[in-house]
Scaffold this motif. Structure first.
Motif, PDB file in Angstrom:
ATOM      1  N   ALA A  61       2.203 -76.699 -10.858  1.00 56.28           N
ATOM      2  CA  ALA A  61       3.240 -75.424 -11.026  1.00 56.28           C
ATOM      3  C   ALA A  61       2.566 -74.115 -11.771  1.00 56.28           C
ATOM      4  CB  ALA A  61       4.207 -75.879 -12.205  1.00 56.28           C
ATOM      5  N   MET A  62       2.952 -73.056 -11.027  1.00 54.44           N
ATOM      6  CA  MET A  62       2.338 -71.824 -11.484  1.00 54.44           C
ATOM      7  C   MET A  62       2.464 -71.405 -12.743  1.00 54.44           C
ATOM      8  SD  MET A  62       2.989 -68.234  -9.357  1.00 54.44           S
ATOM      9  CE  MET A  62       4.322 -67.439 -10.529  1.00 54.44           C
ATOM     10  N   HIS A  63       3.504 -72.001 -13.443  1.00 56.76           N
ATOM     11  CA  HIS A  63       4.052 -71.567 -14.544  1.00 56.76           C
ATOM     12  C   HIS A  63       5.102 -72.673 -15.320  1.00 56.76           C
ATOM     13  CE1 HIS A  63       4.892 -68.935 -17.970  1.00 56.76           C
ATOM     14  NE2 HIS A  63       5.949 -69.204 -18.151  1.00 56.76           N
ATOM     15  N   THR A 102       0.339 -57.550 -15.830  1.00 53.12           N
ATOM     16  CA  THR A 102      -0.634 -58.636 -16.510  1.00 53.12           C
ATOM     17  C   THR A 102       0.121 -59.862 -16.453  1.00 53.12           C
ATOM     18  OG1 THR A 102       0.371 -58.549 -18.602  1.00 53.12           O
ATOM     19  CG2 THR A 102      -1.496 -57.176 -18.106  1.00 53.12           C
ATOM     20  N   LEU A 103      -0.722 -60.687 -15.926  1.00 54.23           N
ATOM     21  CA  LEU A 103      -0.202 -62.224 -15.567  1.00 54.23           C
ATOM     22  C   LEU A 103       0.207 -62.762 -16.839  1.00 54.23           C
ATOM     23  CD1 LEU A 103      -2.115 -63.599 -12.334  1.00 54.23           C
ATOM     24  CD2 LEU A 103       0.144 -62.842 -12.447  1.00 54.23           C
ATOM     25  N   SER A 144      11.482 -65.688  -9.291  1.00 54.63           N
ATOM     26  CA  SER A 144      10.525 -65.910 -10.222  1.00 54.63           C
ATOM     27  C   SER A 144       9.332 -65.545  -9.967  1.00 54.63           C
ATOM     28  CB  SER A 144      10.582 -67.027 -10.829  1.00 54.63           C
ATOM     29  OG  SER A 144       9.558 -67.637 -11.710  1.00 54.63           O
ATOM     30  N   VAL A 145       8.714 -65.616  -8.596  1.00 56.42           N
ATOM     31  CA  VAL A 145       7.375 -65.812  -8.379  1.00 56.42           C
ATOM     32  C   VAL A 145       7.358 -64.117  -8.086  1.00 56.42           C
ATOM     33  CG1 VAL A 145       5.605 -65.922  -6.485  1.00 56.42           C
ATOM     34  CG2 VAL A 145       6.740 -67.743  -7.212  1.00 56.42           C
ATOM     35  N   LEU A 146       8.068 -63.488  -7.603  1.00 55.32           N
ATOM     36  CA  LEU A 146       7.936 -62.105  -7.301  1.00 55.32           C
ATOM     37  C   LEU A 146       7.918 -61.354  -8.923  1.00 55.32           C
ATOM     38  CD1 LEU A 146       8.357 -59.544  -5.287  1.00 55.32           C
ATOM     39  CD2 LEU A 146      10.761 -59.697  -5.717  1.00 55.32           C
TER      40      LEU A 146
END
Length: 103
Positions: free
Chosen positions: A77-79, A28-29, A19-21
């Motif tokens: 959490a990142m997302h 674009t984030l 998921s992070v990859l």
């Protein structure tokens, strides 16, 4: 129960890395970072420490604080699309497996 916990952690680790990859290589984030409170069912210090470490070692998440009475973990959490879903995911995977080990 210990073997199941280790396998669960490895599976979650692989899924989180993937998921992070995907987020990193996307041009674009599209992340929605946030901090949420995770109420704990585990009570022993070693259970809380193990849960916090498993969350932190999983890419995209980080335990940033614990309440003074050890009843809540604060997690970045990142997302995060849905806080309740994130809480349920952790409770139904890591926390549940840790509680099985401590029986």
């Amino acid at each position: 129960a210990i073997v199941y916990l280790l396998l669960l952690f490895l599976v979650e680790l692989l899924k989180a890395n993937y998921s992070v990859l995907k987020e990193v290589i996307r041009p674009t984030l599209k992340i929605q970072p946030g901090i949420f409170a995770l109420p704990l069912e585990v009570e022993k210090d070693w259970e809380i420490m193990l849960l916090a470490n498993m969350i932190t070692l999983t890419p995209g998440t980080l335990v940033v604080d614990i309440s003074d009475d050890n009843s809540v973990l604060y997690i970045h959490a990142m997302h995060i699309d849905d806080v309740h879903e994130a809480i349920d995911d952790i409770k139904n995977s890591f926390e549940k497996a840790i509680m099985e080990v401590s029986r």
